[in-house]
Design an enzyme around this catalytic site. Structure first.
Site, PDB file in Angstrom:
ATOM      1  CG  PHE A 116     -46.546 -33.232  19.458  1.00  0.00           C
ATOM      2  CD1 PHE A 116     -47.360 -32.728  20.217  1.00  0.00           C
ATOM      3  CD2 PHE A 116     -46.328 -32.632  18.160  1.00  0.00           C
ATOM      4  CE1 PHE A 116     -48.265 -31.851  19.621  1.00  0.00           C
ATOM      5  CE2 PHE A 116     -47.078 -32.111  17.596  1.00  0.00           C
ATOM      6  CZ  PHE A 116     -48.229 -31.538  18.302  1.00  0.00           C
ATOM      7  CG  ASP A 211     -43.853 -17.278  -3.663  1.00  0.00           C
ATOM      8  OD1 ASP A 211     -44.178 -18.472  -4.471  1.00  0.00           O
ATOM      9  OD2 ASP A 211     -44.444 -16.366  -3.752  1.00  0.00           O
ATOM     10  CD  GLN A 230     -43.641 -33.957   8.971  1.00  0.00           C
ATOM     11  OE1 GLN A 230     -44.010 -32.844   9.250  1.00  0.00           O
ATOM     12  NE2 GLN A 230     -42.885 -34.843   9.729  1.00  0.00           N
ATOM     13  CG  HIS A 232     -49.798 -34.426  10.343  1.00  0.00           C
ATOM     14  ND1 HIS A 232     -51.097 -35.059  10.805  1.00  0.00           N
ATOM     15  CD2 HIS A 232     -49.389 -33.576  11.219  1.00  0.00           C
ATOM     16  CE1 HIS A 232     -51.048 -34.662  12.051  1.00  0.00           C
ATOM     17  NE2 HIS A 232     -50.136 -33.767  12.187  1.00  0.00           N
ATOM     18  CG  LEU A 242     -52.901 -30.556  11.088  1.00  0.00           C
ATOM     19  CD1 LEU A 242     -52.477 -31.835  10.594  1.00  0.00           C
ATOM     20  CD2 LEU A 242     -51.986 -29.604  11.775  1.00  0.00           C
ATOM     21  CD  GLU A 245     -47.433 -35.641  16.148  1.00  0.00           C
ATOM     22  OE1 GLU A 245     -47.492 -35.594  14.844  1.00  0.00           O
ATOM     23  OE2 GLU A 245     -46.668 -35.430  16.698  1.00  0.00           O
ATOM     24  NE  ARG A 285     -46.635 -34.554  12.696  1.00  0.00           N
ATOM     25  CZ  ARG A 285     -46.528 -33.334  12.742  1.00  0.00           C
ATOM     26  NH1 ARG A 285     -45.878 -32.654  11.689  1.00  0.00           N
ATOM     27  NH2 ARG A 285     -47.170 -32.590  13.904  1.00  0.00           N
ATOM     28  CG  HIS A 353     -48.200 -31.014   8.012  1.00  0.00           C
ATOM     29  ND1 HIS A 353     -49.295 -30.276   8.340  1.00  0.00           N
ATOM     30  CD2 HIS A 353     -47.483 -31.059   8.992  1.00  0.00           C
ATOM     31  CE1 HIS A 353     -49.019 -29.385   9.336  1.00  0.00           C
ATOM     32  NE2 HIS A 353     -47.980 -30.069   9.951  1.00  0.00           N
ATOM     33  NE  ARG A 388     -42.244 -29.962  10.727  1.00  0.00           N
ATOM     34  CZ  ARG A 388     -43.186 -29.750  11.580  1.00  0.00           C
ATOM     35  NH1 ARG A 388     -43.117 -29.335  12.886  1.00  0.00           N
ATOM     36  NH2 ARG A 388     -44.409 -30.066  10.997  1.00  0.00           N
ATOM     37  CG  LEU A 394     -44.850 -23.570  15.535  1.00  0.00           C
ATOM     38  CD1 LEU A 394     -46.148 -23.698  16.460  1.00  0.00           C
ATOM     39  CD2 LEU A 394     -45.078 -22.451  14.524  1.00  0.00           C
TER      40      LEU A 394
HETATM   41  C1  LIG Z   1     -52.049 -26.443   9.629  1.00  0.00           C
HETATM   42  C2  LIG Z   1     -50.731 -26.538  10.082  1.00  0.00           C
HETATM   43  C3  LIG Z   1     -50.128 -26.709  11.249  1.00  0.00           C
HETATM   44  C4  LIG Z   1     -48.944 -26.662  11.919  1.00  0.00           C
HETATM   45  N1  LIG Z   1     -48.639 -26.959  13.202  1.00  0.00           N
HETATM   46  C5  LIG Z   1     -47.558 -27.050  13.712  1.00  0.00           C
HETATM   47  C6  LIG Z   1     -47.281 -27.198  15.027  1.00  0.00           C
HETATM   48  O1  LIG Z   1     -48.404 -27.291  15.803  1.00  0.00           O
HETATM   49  N2  LIG Z   1     -46.004 -26.911  15.712  1.00  0.00           N
HETATM   50  C7  LIG Z   1     -44.904 -26.626  14.796  1.00  0.00           C
HETATM   51  O2  LIG Z   1     -43.969 -26.722  15.170  1.00  0.00           O
HETATM   52  N3  LIG Z   1     -45.297 -26.625  13.305  1.00  0.00           N
HETATM   53  C8  LIG Z   1     -46.242 -26.770  12.984  1.00  0.00           C
HETATM   54  N4  LIG Z   1     -46.547 -26.546  11.636  1.00  0.00           N
HETATM   55  C9  LIG Z   1     -45.367 -26.195  10.759  1.00  0.00           C
HETATM   56  C10 LIG Z   1     -45.149 -24.731  11.013  1.00  0.00           C
HETATM   57  O3  LIG Z   1     -46.356 -23.801  11.319  1.00  0.00           O
HETATM   58  C11 LIG Z   1     -44.422 -24.153   9.971  1.00  0.00           C
HETATM   59  O4  LIG Z   1     -43.489 -24.622   9.375  1.00  0.00           O
HETATM   60  C12 LIG Z   1     -44.018 -22.719  10.090  1.00  0.00           C
HETATM   61  O5  LIG Z   1     -44.842 -21.773  10.785  1.00  0.00           O
HETATM   62  C13 LIG Z   1     -43.455 -21.887   9.080  1.00  0.00           C
HETATM   63  O6  LIG Z   1     -43.358 -20.314   9.407  1.00  0.00           O
HETATM   64  P1  LIG Z   1     -42.412 -19.472   8.340  1.00  0.00           P
HETATM   65  O7  LIG Z   1     -42.074 -18.240   9.210  1.00  0.00           O
HETATM   66  O8  LIG Z   1     -41.195 -20.224   7.990  1.00  0.00           O
HETATM   67  O9  LIG Z   1     -43.328 -19.231   7.135  1.00  0.00           O
HETATM   68  P2  LIG Z   1     -44.699 -18.887   7.246  1.00  0.00           P
HETATM   69  O10 LIG Z   1     -45.543 -18.624   8.551  1.00  0.00           O
HETATM   70  O11 LIG Z   1     -45.540 -19.446   6.097  1.00  0.00           O
HETATM   71  O12 LIG Z   1     -44.652 -17.481   6.580  1.00  0.00           O
HETATM   72  C14 LIG Z   1     -44.231 -17.144   5.019  1.00  0.00           C
HETATM   73  C15 LIG Z   1     -44.114 -15.632   4.712  1.00  0.00           C
HETATM   74  O13 LIG Z   1     -43.668 -15.312   3.559  1.00  0.00           O
HETATM   75  C16 LIG Z   1     -44.424 -14.435   2.878  1.00  0.00           C
HETATM   76  N5  LIG Z   1     -44.086 -14.656   1.430  1.00  0.00           N
HETATM   77  C17 LIG Z   1     -44.141 -15.748   0.757  1.00  0.00           C
HETATM   78  N6  LIG Z   1     -43.946 -15.824  -0.535  1.00  0.00           N
HETATM   79  C18 LIG Z   1     -43.726 -14.285  -0.782  1.00  0.00           C
HETATM   80  C19 LIG Z   1     -43.418 -13.548  -1.707  1.00  0.00           C
HETATM   81  N7  LIG Z   1     -43.261 -13.857  -3.058  1.00  0.00           N
HETATM   82  N8  LIG Z   1     -43.435 -12.306  -1.664  1.00  0.00           N
HETATM   83  C20 LIG Z   1     -43.444 -11.716  -0.500  1.00  0.00           C
HETATM   84  N9  LIG Z   1     -43.649 -12.264   0.723  1.00  0.00           N
HETATM   85  C21 LIG Z   1     -43.795 -13.561   0.757  1.00  0.00           C
HETATM   86  C22 LIG Z   1     -45.950 -14.645   3.255  1.00  0.00           C
HETATM   87  O14 LIG Z   1     -46.724 -13.831   3.127  1.00  0.00           O
HETATM   88  C23 LIG Z   1     -45.574 -14.860   4.741  1.00  0.00           C
HETATM   89  O15 LIG Z   1     -45.626 -13.824   5.553  1.00  0.00           O
HETATM   90  C24 LIG Z   1     -47.760 -26.526  11.002  1.00  0.00           C
HETATM   91  C25 LIG Z   1     -48.172 -26.133   9.794  1.00  0.00           C
HETATM   92  C26 LIG Z   1     -49.357 -26.273   9.261  1.00  0.00           C
HETATM   93  C27 LIG Z   1     -49.759 -25.966   7.640  1.00  0.00           C
END
Ligand SMILES: Cc1cc2nc3c(=O)[nH]c(=O)nc-3n(C[C@H](O)[C@H](O)[C@H](O)COP(=O)(O)OP(=O)(O)OC[C@H]3O[C@@H](n4cnc5c(N)ncnc54)[C@H](O)[C@@H]3O)c2cc1C
Length: 579
Positions: A116, A211, A230, A232, A242, A245, A285, A353, A388, A394
């Site tokens: 990666f 939020d 960041q 991408h 997306l 990568e 990136r 991204h 990053r 993840l």
């Molecule tokens: C298209 C894409 C591909 C990616 N690919 C990779 C990858 O291959 N490898 C990697 O390491 N990273 C990747 N990333 C980054 C990574 O996926 C994210 O940084 C990570 O999944 C974020 O997880 P999280 O649990 O912090 O938040 P999220 O998964 O975004 O979850 C946020 C949660 O908060 C809740 N929430 C938000 N606001 C409120 C509110 N006001 N009230 C109640 N609930 C709320 C939502 O409902 C949700 O359940 C990618 C990101 C994207 C966008």
């Protein structure tokens, strides 16, 4: 309604669900609740494609993953946090395997890892190119084992209830009815994800409106490193969807309008016929996105109705490999661009991204507020610093989600008293009144127009390259937009699924975050990682080997403080790629 729990998790993505499981594992008697504005499986984590980094390959080592992450962060990541992260990541990924995550394998049956960007060894675990989908499913199904877990699906948190520096709960809207509720807890974990929607062109889901960052900021917790956004390098031009990568990890090339692999001109290495570790397409990136801008400036990009693009060339990989390793890439191209990457070039351009900054926390997820923890993309520990590395997010959600969960559990156990200060009930009543007044109020300003102007202002002022003039003008426009925001209303007076109301609340959050980004970017008069100032093009370790904390002042303005970066064993050095 008022409900009370021991621990409340705000967010049902990877970080929130990992925290929930960690709490239930550490003390099955604790009453835990997860609140999420969408059904948990719709959290943005589900769309992660490429994979999750954890050093397990025989020729890899913990030391090397640490070093790549530090250098990738342009020395702004805290080295104690990075050591903690890298050491625990393989354990967390293996734990997911035991819970049922279908990691892709080598023919021998061992876990397969792919290269990666910015990583000098193969260390990214993957489940084809639907890693987030499988990872989130695994966490979700595991969380169902724990009977003591209450879920508030499709509830929207509008306020953190904080008194004398301690968090006691939230006010939230039950979206299916429109009813406003108070939920209290002895400790809380914010896991609300990123804020890509500050910008017009992003890979992020529409729900990624930062939020949690805005809630914490308003409640008095500092945000950290908000200038680091960041891009991408490879988004589809119209939708911003997306192209992972992993497409380049499997051997894809980036070429300009002349079919030339231009990255060789940007100090990222020389072209190799086969996909190679350290090949120039696997640069970090920030550098690859900056190189694409370079091609655009030299007139070597391709014009399209949706902006200038370069091409991602996968044709030489062949149909079999594309179908086996990156089937989702083909599916997305066919569905959204009507092109088949087996025989055609994919148009791509840099797209917002990921947010390196977020709510400031220590290694155990503790924010500046007692009883309030944060993890995942909404938090800034910080392991990502100024840039990053792909596939570190993840595992970050897993490592620090679990740590924040355990800390929140300990805090709840150590603070059994459930008496609430009078100020908390008063705050909840004020918030209920504010929301009730907003609903059905006629406004002279439109949420959609303010959002569009904010997004374009941010792209102009705080895109891949920045300067004092643009940042200053951007700050002026944002101040005007904040004033106009106060004049918006929510004409829809209906209760169930009032999307006009949630859009207004989300925009208010985005505006506050946008302000912290521009202010932080203005004050950092150097270039580092994803923050490139054309008026200060060099990295300046003497003045800026520091994080910037942003606090909200009572009048709504922001105030910055510097916090030194933690350096343990790796003094600042040059970032070298492709050599
Ligand atoms: C298209 C894409 C591909 C990616 N690919 C990779 C990858 O291959 N490898 C990697 O390491 N990273 C990747 N990333 C980054 C990574 O996926 C994210 O940084 C990570 O999944 C974020 O997880 P999280 O649990 O912090 O938040 P999220 O998964 O975004 O979850 C946020 C949660 O908060 C809740 N929430 C938000 N606001 C409120 C509110 N006001 N009230 C109640 N609930 C709320 C939502 O409902 C949700 O359940 C990618 C990101 C994207 C966008």
């Amino acid at each position: 309604m008022t409900a009370a729990h021991d621990v409340l998790l705000i967010g049902g993505g990877a970080a929130g669900l990992r925290a929930a499981i960690a709490i239930s594992e550490s003390d099955a008697d604790l009453d835990v609740a997860v609140i999420s504005k969408v059904y948990p499986m719709r959290s943005h984590t589900v769309s992660a494609e490429g994979g999750a980094a954890g050093a397990i390959a025989e020729d890899d080592s913990i030391e090397e993953h640490i070093y790549d992450t530090i250098s990738g962060s342009d020395w702004l990541g805290d080295q104690d946090a990075i050591e903690t992260f890298v050491n625990d990541a393989p354990r967390q990924l293996l734990q997911l395997e035991h819970w049922g995550c279908p990691w892709s394998r080598q023919p021998s049956g061992k876990i397969a890892v792919r290269p990666f960007g910015g990583m000098k060894k193969k260390r990214t675990w993957y489940a084809a190119d639907k890693t987030g989908f499988h990872l989130l499913h695994t966490l979700f199904q595991t969380s169902l084992k724990y009977g003591a877990l209450t879920r508030y699906d499709e509830w929207f948190v509008t306020k953190l209830l904080v008194d004398e520096g301690r968090a006691y709960g939230v006010v939230a809207i039950e979206l299916s009815t429109g009813k406003i509720h108070t939920i209290t807890a002895k400790s809380l974990v914010l896991a609300t994800g990123g804020c890509g929607k500050v910008f017009p062109f992003t890979t992020n889901a529409n729900i990624n409106t930062g939020d949690g960052m805005a809630l914490a900021y308003r409640a008095g917790a500092p945000l950290k490193d908000m200038e680091f956004v960041q891009y991408h390098p490879t988004g589809l031009p119209f939708t911003g969807i997306l192209i992972t990568e992993a497409a380049r990890a499997e051997g894809g090339w980036l070429i300009n309008k002349d079919g030339y692999r231009f990255l060789q001109d940007y100090d990222l290495g020389k072209p190799t016929p086969e996909p190679q570790l350290r090949s120039m397409e696997l640069g970090p990136r920030d550098r690859v996105s900056q190189a694409i801008v370079g091609e655009i400036q030299k007139g070597r990009a391709i014009e399209t109705p949706y902006g200038q693009v370069v091409h991602l060339d996968l044709r030489h990989l062949g149909e079999k490999k594309i179908e086996e390793r990156i089937p989702f890439v083909r599916e997305l191209c066919l569905k959204y661009e009507r092109i088949d990457p087996v025989t055609e070039l994919i148009p791509v351009r840099p797209v917002v991204h990921y947010m390196m900054g977020g709510v400031h926390t220590d290694l155990d997820g503790l924010t500046g507020i007692e009883g309030l923890y944060a993890a995942g993309e909404t938090a800034c520990v910080s392991i990502n610093g100024a840039n990053r590395l792909g596939s570190n997010s993840l595992p970050e959600c897993l490592v620090f989600g679990a740590r924040a969960g355990r800390s929140a559990a300990q805090f709840a156990t150590a603070h059994p008293d459930t008496t609430l200060p009078a100020a908390i009930s008063a705050q909840a009543a004020d918030e209920t009144r504010r929301l009730t007044e907003l609903i059905g109020r006629d406004g002279s300003e439109q949420v959609s127009q303010i959002r569009e102007q904010m997004q374009h202002t941010m792209e102009g002022a705080a895109g891949i390259y920045r300067n004092a003039d643009d940042l200053g003008k951007g700050m002026e426009v944002l101040a005007e937009l904040q004033e106009r925001m106060a004049k918006t209303g929510v004409a829809d007076a209906g209760g169930p699924f009032n999307t006009e109301l949630t859009a207004a609340l989300e925009l208010a959050n985005l505006l506050d975050i946008a302000q912290t980004m521009l202010h932080s970017a203005m004050e950092r008069t150097e270039s580092r990682g994803a923050h490139q100032r054309t008026d200060f093009p060099a990295r300046d370790d003497d003045r800026f080997l520091t994080h910037q904390l942003v606090y909200r002042e009572p009048d709504g303005s922001s105030r910055l403080e510097q916090l030194p970066v933690t350096i343990t064993r790796w003094p600042p050095g040059e970032r070298v790629y492709g050599r």
